[in-house]
Enzyme design. Structure first.
Site, PDB file in Angstrom:
ATOM      1  N   GLU A 244     112.707 -22.196   1.003  1.00 56.22           N
ATOM      2  CA  GLU A 244     113.734 -23.234   0.928  1.00 56.22           C
ATOM      3  C   GLU A 244     114.590 -23.071  -0.307  1.00 56.22           C
ATOM      4  O   GLU A 244     115.814 -23.239  -0.261  1.00 56.22           O
ATOM      5  CB  GLU A 244     113.071 -24.616   0.918  1.00 56.22           C
ATOM      6  CG  GLU A 244     114.065 -25.759   0.773  1.00 56.22           C
ATOM      7  CD  GLU A 244     113.399 -27.116   0.716  1.00 56.22           C
ATOM      8  OE1 GLU A 244     113.734 -27.959   1.570  1.00 56.22           O
ATOM      9  OE2 GLU A 244     112.558 -27.329  -0.168  1.00 56.22           O
ATOM     10  N   GLU A 357     116.261 -34.837 -11.375  1.00 55.34           N
ATOM     11  CA  GLU A 357     115.427 -34.962 -12.564  1.00 55.34           C
ATOM     12  C   GLU A 357     114.273 -33.956 -12.537  1.00 55.34           C
ATOM     13  O   GLU A 357     113.953 -33.332 -13.554  1.00 55.34           O
ATOM     14  CB  GLU A 357     114.876 -36.387 -12.666  1.00 55.34           C
ATOM     15  CG  GLU A 357     115.933 -37.452 -12.952  1.00 55.34           C
ATOM     16  CD  GLU A 357     116.757 -37.830 -11.732  1.00 55.34           C
ATOM     17  OE1 GLU A 357     117.786 -38.497 -11.896  1.00 55.34           O
ATOM     18  OE2 GLU A 357     116.371 -37.454 -10.601  1.00 55.34           O
TER      19      GLU A 357
END
Length: 376
Positions: A244, A357
């Site tokens: 991915e 984050e």
């Protein structure tokens, strides 16, 4: 980043461009539901018939086994032709499940599932994230206890893309509850038609329902559906995520350059204006992202955290591009349109696939060598 293509590469590019020109559907894809499933499967079946399915898969498993250079050429031509987004219902099967089965699956699993994926017969969804285990995937709590030759699964998954139309799910569960964190997990193939599965679609800001919650109530999964070894799911899942984060989203990343050029053509900003400066910056940022994408594909040996750099850059740039589109459209943006839909969808970019984050933490710790962030 400058790439030097060969004469053979140019011939390949011409063949790809010719096929795409003749084959890309005229109608845009539906956003969700059975219509989106039918559209995506029909497009994949057409790609397979033309010899363009599973382009990065090894040839021994039915793919084209393209080199990174040819993969770049294909996706450059794909986005140039405004072909359907690669992030459709077939994305998980082609870019997660299929490559994971190739790397870690049994002979029987490969023989049964890979042809169905390549020829556009099935949809897969992902069952990794949970309400208490999203970015911290190792804390997942869904269990699969061994009973005879089956696993009995209980728990909940969330943010499962296309679960409402999927045939199979790549499911990560805790099969050894006494172990903590990364230990005792298993990656299993879950038949979404199994008794005890409940799927609840989640509507997003754009009004689409391609995410869902999935609940498991004593769902029985054969042990033969475990990919890799029992309790070795973390290793298998890291294989899945590596696909991915490196090659799966190349089409999406290159498509941003096309979107920026389309936006410049739409805006026709006056030279020297604030909008001209803004669009020029977006063009430069898209070129930078394209260079990072090429480097990630071509760099050997690959650096494990390259994907986080590209993912973060793409997610935040996509949001800026879609916001600029809204500003160019002005009052027209208040009317429901594809551009408005894409703008609202873009809010998920800094959440899906690992939050911005989390990506910054990975970059800080694994690339820059900064101290690990301590939990509050």
């Amino acid at each position: 980043m400058q790439l030097n293509f060969t004469v053979e590469d140019d011939v390949f590019r011409a063949a790809a461009r010719e096929w795409l020109l003749a084959s890309v559907p005229a109608a845009p894809p539906p956003h969700d539901g059975p219509a989106a499933r039918a559209y995506a499967l029909a497009w994949l079946a057409r790609c397979h018939a033309g010899g363009w399915s599973g382009i990065s898969w090894p040839s021994e498993y039915g793919g084209r086994g393209l080199s990174p250079e040819r993969l770049i050429i294909w996706y450059e031509e794909y986005v140039r032709a405004r072909a359907p987004s690669v992030l459709d219902c077939t994305f998980v099967a082609l870019n997660h499940a299929g490559p994971t089965l190739i790397a870690c699956g049994s002979t029987e699993q490969k023989a049964f599932h890979l042809p169905k994926i390549l020829t556009g017969q099935v949809i897969w969804c992902q069952g990794f994230s949970e309400p208490g285990a999203g970015s911290d995937l190792a804390s997942l709590a869904t269990t699969g206890l061994v009973e005879g030759d089956h696993l009995v699964v209980n728990g909940q998954k969330i943010w499962s893309s296309f679960a409402d139309v999927a045939d199979y799910q790549e499911l990560l569960i805790r099969t050894a509850p006494g172990f903590r964190r990364h230990q005792g997990l298993s990656w299993v193939i879950c038949d979404m038609r199994s008794p005890g599965i409940t799927v609840r679609p989640i509507e997003n800001l754009a009004g689409a329902t391609h995410f869902a919650e999935v609940f498991y109530d004593n769902v029985r999964i054969p042990l033969s559906n475990v990919v890799g070894d029992l309790h070795d799911g973390w290793r298998v899942a890291m294989n899945t995520l590596s696909f991915e984060r490196k090659t799966a989203a190349v089409g999406l990343q290159l498509d941003l350059s096309v979107k920026v050029e389309d936006l410049i053509a739409l805006a026709m900003p006056a030279p020297g204006s604030a909008m001209a400066e803004r669009l020029a910056t977006l063009r430069a940022e898209a070129a930078s992202l394209r260079a990072m994408t090429y480097r990630t594909l071509l760099r050997e040996p690959a650096t494990a955290s390259d994907g986080s750099l590209v993912r973060l850059c793409f997610a935040e740039l996509a949001q800026r591009v879609h916001r600029a589109t809204m500003d160019v459209l002005g009052a027209e943006a208040l009317i429901a349109s594809q551009a408005t839909h894409d703008y609202l969808e873009s809010y998920s970019e800094t959440i899906a696939g690992g939050t911005a984050e989390i990506q910054r933490n990975i970059i800080a710790e694994r690339i820059l060598g900064l101290p690990r962030v301590k939990a509050a």
